[in-house]
Design a protein around this motif. Structure first.
Motif, PDB file in Angstrom:
ATOM      1  N   ALA A 168       0.837  -1.204   0.000  1.00 24.81           N
ATOM      2  CA  ALA A 168       0.000   0.000   0.000  1.00 24.81           C
ATOM      3  C   ALA A 168       0.872   1.254   0.000  1.00 24.81           C
ATOM      4  CB  ALA A 168      -0.923  -0.004   1.214  1.00 24.81           C
ATOM      5  N   GLY A 169       1.980   1.230   0.757  1.00 25.11           N
ATOM      6  CA  GLY A 169       2.881   2.373   0.776  1.00 25.11           C
ATOM      7  C   GLY A 169       3.554   2.602  -0.562  1.00 25.11           C
ATOM      8  N   LEU A 170       4.005   1.533  -1.216  1.00 25.56           N
ATOM      9  CA  LEU A 170       4.620   1.658  -2.535  1.00 25.56           C
ATOM     10  C   LEU A 170       3.618   2.190  -3.553  1.00 25.56           C
ATOM     11  CD1 LEU A 170       6.701  -1.642  -2.701  1.00 25.56           C
ATOM     12  CD2 LEU A 170       7.615   0.680  -2.670  1.00 25.56           C
ATOM     13  N   ALA A 171       2.401   1.671  -3.500  1.00 27.29           N
ATOM     14  CA  ALA A 171       1.373   2.109  -4.449  1.00 27.29           C
ATOM     15  C   ALA A 171       1.087   3.599  -4.297  1.00 27.29           C
ATOM     16  CB  ALA A 171       0.095   1.297  -4.238  1.00 27.29           C
ATOM     17  N   ARG A 172       1.068   4.060  -3.054  1.00 30.20           N
ATOM     18  CA  ARG A 172       0.836   5.492  -2.827  1.00 30.20           C
ATOM     19  C   ARG A 172       1.925   6.328  -3.482  1.00 30.20           C
ATOM     20  NH1 ARG A 172       0.034   5.254   2.209  1.00 30.20           N
ATOM     21  NH2 ARG A 172       2.211   5.464   2.867  1.00 30.20           N
ATOM     22  N   GLU A 173       3.181   5.906  -3.339  1.00 30.35           N
ATOM     23  CA  GLU A 173       4.287   6.636  -3.963  1.00 30.35           C
ATOM     24  C   GLU A 173       4.204   6.586  -5.485  1.00 30.35           C
ATOM     25  OE1 GLU A 173       6.543   8.519  -2.408  1.00 30.35           O
ATOM     26  OE2 GLU A 173       5.394   8.083  -0.599  1.00 30.35           O
TER      27      GLU A 173
END
Length: 304
Positions: A168-173
């Motif tokens: 989820a964190g990677l997708a946000r970036e």
């Protein structure tokens, strides 16, 4: 398809102010930004987006100021063979052509931004055709240059596990709108997934309601067949752009047998990437999440 989400958002935020829009309309060689990339310039000098990754933006800002002041739309060309190209700093070896037009009825009409936003919200692409000689754009697929605005990328993660936190964190970036789906309340908490949309419905219900399209990825991570299998069946019932399931090759083979027994067609079973992700020899949640994110982006680009 170029990444223009921030430009579209800025156009709506700056509505009513004089603006100019720069668009990459042609590229040759190792151009730093793809055709269709935008840079929006506000009359006060603010700008959003990029047409070259920093190489020619200063010159484009000066041209945009002239267009905002009343100069006609113009196509600027930059290449390493031109002295002007070196002056504005295009050392990568490529060449680009950039149209700079006013955001007005004489160039890129302001209502087009709202039309693009509405279409993307509905999950449908929107075409804008431009007459390069006149510097004018309109909705449609016939013109010297046609830019397609595809729906924004989405990621539906099934299973609020540790890998899901990292993914989820990677997708946000990466600018991918993410939703985590899990009916288990102890897993699905704001504390574990800050700033992420959470959905506690059963995955088949949630995925069906969210209508995944070619710009959507569905990734199952729970390791629980009761949760993952239902989500995969729902995802495969739609034109989902990327479908992946975590697990070993052995567990994936067993998964395919279960889904086949549930009536999923062989062609649809072949759409599931299992094990999920590009094989980078990843160890631990962060590296596994990275491999999945990379495979998702590769799939999105392959489709466009």
């Amino acid at each position: 398809m170029a990444e223009n989400d921030s430009v579209l958002a800025a156009a709506q935020a700056w509505e009513g102010a004089p603006m100019a829009l720069a668009t990459v309309v042609s590229t040759w060689g190792s151009a730093p930004r793809p055709r269709g990339s935008h840079m929006l310039v506000h009359a006060d000098g603010r700008f959003e987006g990029s047409v070259s990754g920093g190489c020619v933006e200063t010159d484009i800002l000066a041209t945009a100021a002239e267009v905002i002041a009343g100069a006609p739309a113009v196509v600027k060309r930059y290449g390493v063979a031109d002295a002007a190209a070196w002056e504005v700093g295009l050392p990568c070896g490529g060449e680009i052509a950039v149209l700079v037009q006013p955001v007005s009825d004489l160039g890129f009409p302001l209502p087009l931004f709202a039309a693009i936003a509405d279409a993307r919200a509905d999950g449908t692409p929107f075409d804008v055709a431009t007459d390069l000689a006149a510097g004018r754009s309109a909705a449609g697929a016939a013109g010297d240059f046609v830019n397609r605005y595809d729906p924004p990328h989405r990621l539906l993660i099934v299973g609020a596990v540790q890998i899901a936190q990292r993914l989820a964190g990677l997708a946000r970036e990466l600018g991918v709108a993410t939703q985590v789906i899990d009916p288990r309340g102890r897993f699905l908490t704001e504390e574990r997934f800050p700033g992420v949309t959470l959905d506690d419905r059963w995955p088949d219900e949630a995925v069906t309601a969210l209508r995944p399209d070619p710009a959507t990825a569905v990734v199952t991570l729970s390791h629980d067949p009761k949760i993952d299998d239902a989500a995969l069946v729902a995802a495969l019932a739609h034109p989902t752009g990327y479908v992946a399931a975590l697990g070993s090759r052995k567990s994936h083979a067993a998964r395919l047998e279960r889904l086949a027994a549930a009536g999923v067609a062989e062609a649809d079973l072949a759409r599931i990437e299992g094990p999920a992700g590009i094989d980078i020899g990843g160890i631990g949640p962060a590296e596994i999440a990275l491999s999945i994110a990379a495979s998702m982006i590769r799939s999105f680009h392959a489709r466009t």
